[in-house]
Design a protein around this motif. Sequence first.
Motif, PDB file in Angstrom:
ATOM      1  N   TYR A  17       2.468   1.735  -3.417  1.00 10.10           N
ATOM      2  CA  TYR A  17       1.533   2.281  -4.395  1.00 10.10           C
ATOM      3  C   TYR A  17       1.351   3.785  -4.204  1.00 10.10           C
ATOM      4  N   THR A  21       0.833  -1.212   0.000  1.00  9.29           N
ATOM      5  CA  THR A  21       0.000   0.000   0.000  1.00  9.29           C
ATOM      6  C   THR A  21       0.861   1.254   0.000  1.00  9.29           C
ATOM      7  N   GLU A  22       1.881   1.276   0.863  1.00 12.77           N
ATOM      8  CA  GLU A  22       2.781   2.433   0.908  1.00 12.77           C
ATOM      9  C   GLU A  22       3.540   2.593  -0.409  1.00 12.77           C
TER      10      GLU A  22
END
Length: 445
Positions: free
Chosen positions: A353, A350-351
């Motif tokens: 992305y 997530t980070e």
Amino acid sequence: MPPRPVGYWFEDMPFRRAHLLAAIALFMAFVIESWEQLALIYVSGDLGSAFGIDEGWIGWALSAVALGMIPGSLVWGPVSDRIGRRSVCLWSLAAYGVIALVSAFSPNFTILMVTRFLSGLALAGIYTVTFPYFLELLPSRLRGRAAVYLSIGWPIGVLLAVGVTQLVGGLGWHVVAMASGLAGIWVFAIRTWVPESPYWLAERGRHEEAAAVLRRLGAAVPEGTVFAAADTADTAAGGDGAGERGRPGQPLDLFRGRLLRLTVLMLVVNFTFNWGYWGLQTWLPTLLQDKGLSMSASLGFVALSAVCMIPGYVSASLLTGRFGRKKVFLPYVALAAVSGVAFAYADNLTEMYIANFALSFFCLGAWGVWNTWNGEFYPTSLRATGYAWATAAQLGATSLAPSVVGYLLARATGYTSTILFIMAFLAVALVGAVTLPETEGKELK
């Protein structure tokens, strides 16, 4: 009416269908350039297997086009200042299409390197001329905003490269290379839709032809108009003779008088800014695989990153018309560098992305502004030559970055350290651009 410089007729010019068609034609030229430099990256595994080469040699194969474009740009730019923007675009793209098609049938790695080098040599012409050419066709008030949109051709080329390689990449790298040869057909669109630059025509004393192009673009130019000479490179360079009417500037004029400092800064920014982008872009699929993503997932990541580039360009286009080139470029580069550092230290997907999408947004938005700003520094007699040197500096980074980063990866330097090394170049680009002159709202000379 007393004689007026060509730029006078662009001040109140409406945006017409002729501008739109020229924009489409030159936009596709930028898509083609993006495709050519990226398509083989996404089938590099097959390329390595076909020729039995490791990552270091793959890096050189991926760099071969850029290596050819360096001398190509330094030749085509001055040629454009002599024979015209349109002729260079036509000859360059036609030659590229033929050579790219031939490269698909390379029997060994040496022939592949030679043909890719030659295709870069040919492609450099249209790549070098596209932005200065487009700037010389646009209404003054729209020049910054419209030219930034031309840069969107880059992410479109990225998406095209990812999509086509996913569809046909399983058939082998040579099928992807054959697709590159089809680009030569686009020469007919440019020939039909894009007129010669009226700035260049007037500079060469071809006043009737310049007036005819201006009328085609929507300016009410009276019959028999003779255009006045605008401020030229002779004044800008401190009286070195480069601005003599009708005589193209010489490459050495870029390094004389008051142009010397401008040219040095311009070259530094072009080299470091492109390294900061290209060093990461070339090896992004590999870096992502090192973080545990599959090749398919890595290419999906690249595609989504390309999508995020488009709003970056749009936002930069809207802002540069309001605040100028510098006040948009500097913060966008700074935020791109911060995003790159965050990407380097990302602990989860997530980070990664979020950080990479921010990097794509700001870095490519800055590129859109830079492509425009970079084309406005020099007068008509030196505009293509100056842009040629800018292109050569960019391509120097494009050529070296894949091999240097590949070398680091081959020696297990590590994901975080490699990305931080790449991002340091963005910081240098930021510093180099601080004192460059603002060009928003100023008439092209």
